[in-house]
Write a protein that holds these residues in place. Structure first.
Motif, PDB file in Angstrom:
ATOM      1  N   HIS A   1      41.296  28.732  20.653  1.00  0.00           N
ATOM      2  CA  HIS A   1      42.059  29.908  20.168  1.00  0.00           C
ATOM      3  C   HIS A   1      41.817  30.884  21.310  1.00  0.00           C
ATOM      4  N   PRO A   2      42.474  31.883  21.491  1.00  0.00           N
ATOM      5  CA  PRO A   2      42.079  32.869  22.511  1.00  0.00           C
ATOM      6  C   PRO A   2      41.024  33.743  22.027  1.00  0.00           C
ATOM      7  N   LEU A   3      40.783  33.941  20.992  1.00  0.00           N
ATOM      8  CA  LEU A   3      39.540  34.591  20.379  1.00  0.00           C
ATOM      9  C   LEU A   3      38.416  33.910  20.692  1.00  0.00           C
ATOM     10  N   GLN A   4      38.361  32.615  20.650  1.00  0.00           N
ATOM     11  CA  GLN A   4      37.201  31.576  20.699  1.00  0.00           C
ATOM     12  C   GLN A   4      37.049  31.563  22.197  1.00  0.00           C
ATOM     13  N   GLN A   5      37.881  31.429  23.129  1.00  0.00           N
ATOM     14  CA  GLN A   5      37.855  31.645  24.599  1.00  0.00           C
ATOM     15  C   GLN A   5      37.183  32.834  25.223  1.00  0.00           C
ATOM     16  N   LYS A   6      37.679  33.831  24.530  1.00  0.00           N
ATOM     17  CA  LYS A   6      37.135  35.199  24.784  1.00  0.00           C
ATOM     18  C   LYS A   6      35.678  35.393  24.514  1.00  0.00           C
ATOM     19  N   PHE A   7      35.340  35.094  23.094  1.00  0.00           N
ATOM     20  CA  PHE A   7      33.964  34.910  22.945  1.00  0.00           C
ATOM     21  C   PHE A   7      32.922  34.246  23.712  1.00  0.00           C
ATOM     22  N   LEU A   8      33.553  33.009  24.342  1.00  0.00           N
ATOM     23  CA  LEU A   8      32.699  32.560  25.274  1.00  0.00           C
ATOM     24  C   LEU A   8      32.552  33.030  26.674  1.00  0.00           C
ATOM     25  N   GLU A   9      33.746  33.696  27.117  1.00  0.00           N
ATOM     26  CA  GLU A   9      33.613  34.460  28.459  1.00  0.00           C
ATOM     27  C   GLU A   9      32.828  35.711  28.314  1.00  0.00           C
TER      28      GLU A   9
ATOM     29  N   VAL B   1      32.653  35.644  11.747  1.00  0.00           N
ATOM     30  CA  VAL B   1      33.380  36.433  12.666  1.00  0.00           C
ATOM     31  C   VAL B   1      34.584  36.336  13.492  1.00  0.00           C
ATOM     32  N   LEU B   2      34.666  35.180  13.676  1.00  0.00           N
ATOM     33  CA  LEU B   2      35.878  34.581  14.327  1.00  0.00           C
ATOM     34  C   LEU B   2      37.068  34.542  13.477  1.00  0.00           C
ATOM     35  N   MET B   3      36.875  33.997  12.359  1.00  0.00           N
ATOM     36  CA  MET B   3      37.761  34.025  11.223  1.00  0.00           C
ATOM     37  C   MET B   3      38.321  35.364  10.663  1.00  0.00           C
ATOM     38  N   ALA B   4      37.485  36.385  10.753  1.00  0.00           N
ATOM     39  CA  ALA B   4      37.599  37.680  10.121  1.00  0.00           C
ATOM     40  C   ALA B   4      38.262  38.226  11.386  1.00  0.00           C
ATOM     41  N   SER B   5      38.058  38.111  12.812  1.00  0.00           N
ATOM     42  CA  SER B   5      38.685  38.627  13.864  1.00  0.00           C
ATOM     43  C   SER B   5      40.234  38.170  13.772  1.00  0.00           C
ATOM     44  N   LYS B   6      40.550  36.754  13.642  1.00  0.00           N
ATOM     45  CA  LYS B   6      41.835  36.056  13.645  1.00  0.00           C
ATOM     46  C   LYS B   6      42.578  36.814  12.444  1.00  0.00           C
TER      47      LYS B   6
END
Length: 160
Positions: free
Chosen positions: A87-95, A108-113
């Protein structure tokens, strides 16, 4: 004691399970269903590590009875990536290195989504308010907030 039969949808897939009346959704996800991405941090709904969505609403899995999933659509961190694509959020968290030990990251990812699904153009204050229920001991939240803000901007740009 007899078990309750529950029919639900988890990450878009139909699922059936048996559970005790007192079993939490977290217990069922991590136990018989083998979805261990949802973490237990506190067991009292204070840390947000076990955040999932139930019919699109953000919920702490440790506070939800597993029987309450009957007929509902459950979303977990395992369902965030689609067909092996983050998901774009997962990718951005990695980057942006917006994750550290990994205990709080799924919540945090689920809440952000959930936030971006409700509000695709949040202010920094709104992101911080929305994530206030997710506790992290490894970071100061700045990288997380920036990652959410940049993902929101990228996703809005993609829509145009």
């Amino acid at each position: 004691m007899s078990k309750l039969h529950v029919t639900t949808t988890i990450n878009g897939e139909p699922v059936e399970y048996l559970c005790d009346a007192s079993a939490s959704m977290l217990d069922i996800l991590r136990g018989p269903l083998g979805l261990t991405g949802t973490k237990e941090g506190c067991g009292s709904g204070d840390c947000g590590a076990c955040s999932i969505t139930v019919d699109g609403r953000l919920v702490c899995a440790c506070l939800m009875l597993a029987a309450e999933a009957e007929g509902k659509a459950i979303g977990t961190i395992e369902g965030m990536a689609e067909h092996g694509v983050l998901h774009p959020l997962q990718q951005k968290f990695l980057e942006m290195a917006a994750l550290q030990c990994g205990i709080c990251t799924p919540g945090v990812l689920m809440a952000s989504k959930a936030l971006l699904e409700r509000n695709p153009d949040p202010t920094e204050e709104e992101v911080r308010f929305w994530l206030a229920g997710n506790l992290c001991r490894c970071t100061g939240y700045d990288k997380i907030v920036r990652a959410v803000m940049e993902t929101a901007a990228d996703m809005r740009e993609t829509v145009r």
